[in-house]
Every structure is written in structure tokens, then in C-alpha cells.
Design an enzyme around this catalytic site. Sequence first.
Site, mmCIF file in Angstrom:
data_model
loop_
_atom_site.group_PDB
_atom_site.id
_atom_site.type_symbol
_atom_site.label_atom_id
_atom_site.label_comp_id
_atom_site.label_asym_id
_atom_site.label_seq_id
_atom_site.Cartn_x
_atom_site.Cartn_y
_atom_site.Cartn_z
ATOM 1 N N THR A 54 -96.546 -30.425 -87.153
ATOM 2 C CA THR A 54 -97.612 -30.109 -86.110
ATOM 3 C C THR A 54 -97.399 -31.686 -85.560
ATOM 4 O O THR A 54 -95.939 -32.845 -86.469
ATOM 5 C CB THR A 54 -98.965 -30.133 -86.246
ATOM 6 O OG1 THR A 54 -99.559 -29.870 -84.852
ATOM 7 C CG2 THR A 54 -100.096 -30.983 -87.374
ATOM 8 N N GLY A 77 -93.130 -32.645 -74.973
ATOM 9 C CA GLY A 77 -92.327 -32.236 -75.996
ATOM 10 C C GLY A 77 -92.546 -30.921 -76.272
ATOM 11 O O GLY A 77 -91.997 -30.062 -75.792
ATOM 12 N N ALA A 78 -93.835 -30.523 -75.553
ATOM 13 C CA ALA A 78 -94.097 -28.913 -75.168
ATOM 14 C C ALA A 78 -93.215 -28.042 -74.287
ATOM 15 O O ALA A 78 -92.980 -26.398 -74.329
ATOM 16 C CB ALA A 78 -95.348 -28.362 -74.695
ATOM 17 N N ALA A 109 -88.525 -38.357 -62.642
ATOM 18 C CA ALA A 109 -87.431 -39.096 -63.567
ATOM 19 C C ALA A 109 -87.400 -38.483 -65.098
ATOM 20 O O ALA A 109 -85.910 -37.679 -65.659
ATOM 21 C CB ALA A 109 -87.391 -41.061 -63.946
ATOM 22 N N THR A 151 -93.695 -38.237 -63.344
ATOM 23 C CA THR A 151 -93.185 -39.101 -63.362
ATOM 24 C C THR A 151 -92.035 -38.158 -63.118
ATOM 25 O O THR A 151 -91.171 -37.596 -64.406
ATOM 26 C CB THR A 151 -92.103 -40.311 -64.151
ATOM 27 O OG1 THR A 151 -92.508 -39.604 -65.191
ATOM 28 C CG2 THR A 151 -93.669 -41.444 -64.270
ATOM 29 N N ASP A 173 -92.477 -21.962 -80.438
ATOM 30 C CA ASP A 173 -92.940 -22.886 -79.439
ATOM 31 C C ASP A 173 -93.080 -21.827 -78.906
ATOM 32 O O ASP A 173 -92.994 -21.352 -78.120
ATOM 33 C CB ASP A 173 -93.189 -23.762 -79.496
ATOM 34 C CG ASP A 173 -94.383 -25.427 -80.615
ATOM 35 O OD1 ASP A 173 -95.143 -24.699 -81.472
ATOM 36 O OD2 ASP A 173 -94.086 -26.003 -80.458
ATOM 37 N N LYS A 205 -93.443 -33.505 -85.362
ATOM 38 C CA LYS A 205 -91.798 -32.963 -85.154
ATOM 39 C C LYS A 205 -90.314 -32.659 -85.133
ATOM 40 O O LYS A 205 -89.484 -32.663 -85.467
ATOM 41 C CB LYS A 205 -92.070 -31.600 -83.848
ATOM 42 C CG LYS A 205 -93.722 -30.907 -83.926
ATOM 43 C CD LYS A 205 -93.963 -29.956 -82.617
ATOM 44 C CE LYS A 205 -95.315 -29.288 -83.033
ATOM 45 N NZ LYS A 205 -95.251 -28.357 -81.903
ATOM 46 N N ASN A 246 -91.199 -27.426 -85.808
ATOM 47 C CA ASN A 246 -92.409 -26.872 -85.863
ATOM 48 C C ASN A 246 -91.994 -26.078 -87.314
ATOM 49 O O ASN A 246 -93.798 -25.875 -87.695
ATOM 50 C CB ASN A 246 -93.141 -26.650 -85.282
ATOM 51 C CG ASN A 246 -92.929 -25.028 -84.881
ATOM 52 O OD1 ASN A 246 -91.773 -24.408 -85.057
ATOM 53 N ND2 ASN A 246 -93.797 -24.333 -83.911
ATOM 54 N N ASN A 297 -93.309 -33.239 -63.093
ATOM 55 C CA ASN A 297 -94.129 -34.206 -64.113
ATOM 56 C C ASN A 297 -94.778 -35.440 -63.232
ATOM 57 O O ASN A 297 -94.193 -35.254 -62.194
ATOM 58 C CB ASN A 297 -93.158 -34.556 -65.034
ATOM 59 C CG ASN A 297 -93.291 -35.577 -65.748
ATOM 60 O OD1 ASN A 297 -94.744 -34.908 -67.304
ATOM 61 N ND2 ASN A 297 -93.439 -37.038 -66.697
#
Length: 253
Positions: free
Chosen positions: A44, A112-113, A137, A135, A85, A48, A69, A133
Amino acid sequence: MIHALFAQQFAEAMQYEAILAPLDGFAECWQAFVASGGRGGNVTVPFKEQAFALAEQLTDRAAQAGAVNTLYLDRQGRLCGDNTDGAGLVQDLVRLAAPLKDQSVLLLGAGGASRGVIGPLLAAGAASITVANRTAAKAQLLAEQFGSKVSGCALTEIPAGHYPLIVNATSSGLSGERPVIAAELLADCQLAYDMLYGKEPTAFLQWCAQLGVPRQADGLGMLVGQAAEAFTIWRGKRPAVEPVIAALKKALA
């Protein structure tokens, strides 16, 4: 608890427990675990990426995610890295009969998720994925790694469109907040999904419910799904997730 319940389903004796690795000693901690007889484990945050670097062999989905993971030793004794995941999310979406195949998905967050689930969502048949997101970029950089079906933008610049499935992959719920997106984007949403889970619905899911989204789901099923995928890799047997999800919901309550 999850893996103990999985093992019970097959009457298998499996020891699964938490090991706290020092921030600067993950590799040494893993090697000590293997030396003591360990055969596989989950990894976790914040390890990772270190697990990714440590693995001698990577699955395609781990390479795509840039993170591992799930670690295990194969029959040749090589350390293999996988990322379950995305598979866990897709399994849960299938369980929920989510609008996925040939549909447009709005994915909130570019960390990352998100990176770990884009490939599996595309493999499951998503027609397109819009990554939004804070940001722009970062979202655009992530999108470029997955081809023409994935685009990136800022949360404030999400193009108007038909999004039957909206997935929140940000950590905003940890502080009781939600990603700030236009309410109009929920107009066609049939299922709002938040990767976080808890005793109460996240702020994002509460907001979606208030604005009339028919169905909401948290990430508890994803948690169990990614664990089931890891168990299958280790033991060669796929456990049933429904009774485990029910047990966890009862424990949370």
C-alpha cells in the site's frame, strides 16, 4: 479480515498479516519477509512505486499503472509485480451493473489511483475516458499515455457531454470535501462511484444524491475486488466477494 474470509471459503490455512515497513527500508523489509517464508503480499502507499522498482517481472497492467500493489514469487523464484486496483474497480462496476461498455467515463483525479484504473476500464469496453484534475497539465500528461480514447482537462474545463459513469479517484473525501465540478455534468449520470469508503457516504456521493443521480457506490467493493484478484493470483482460486462485502459493511456499521 478480507483475506481471512477468503481463505475460509476454501478451508485453506493462509497467514496474512500487516507488516509496517520503514519509509527508507521497503526492499529490506520485503527481503526479510521472504527469508522468513513469505510467498506473496500486498503493498500500500507509499510503497507502490518502490515495489514496482523491486519487481523482477511485471504484468502489463502493473507496467501501465507504473505501480505495484501485489507481489509474489513465481515457481522459478522470481519476484513478480502486479497491480490489481483497476481489476478490482472493474469487478465492482460489473457487480453493480454499471454503465461501462461503449460508454463515456468521467474520471476525477490524475494521481496514482487514476493511472491504475484507466487501462482496465478501457479493456472492459469504455468508449472514452475524460480525466479531469485540479491542474490540467497533469491530466493531459496522464491521458497521453493511453491513446486517443483518453483525454485530459482541468476540473473547471470538463467538456459538456454524456457521462453515465462518473468515478471520483481524488482523495478529497478524506477531508470531507469533494471535487468541484459543474452540476450540469451529472445530468446523464446513472452511477456515481467514489474510490474512498467509510461508515457514511463521502461528500461527493452525498452531493450526487442531492442532485438526483440515481445510484451511488463507494469503494468498499473495489477494496474487496482488488484483494480477490490478489488472492486468485496467489492461490489459483477466485473467492466470492459478496459475502465479504456484506461482512465489511456490518463491521463498519
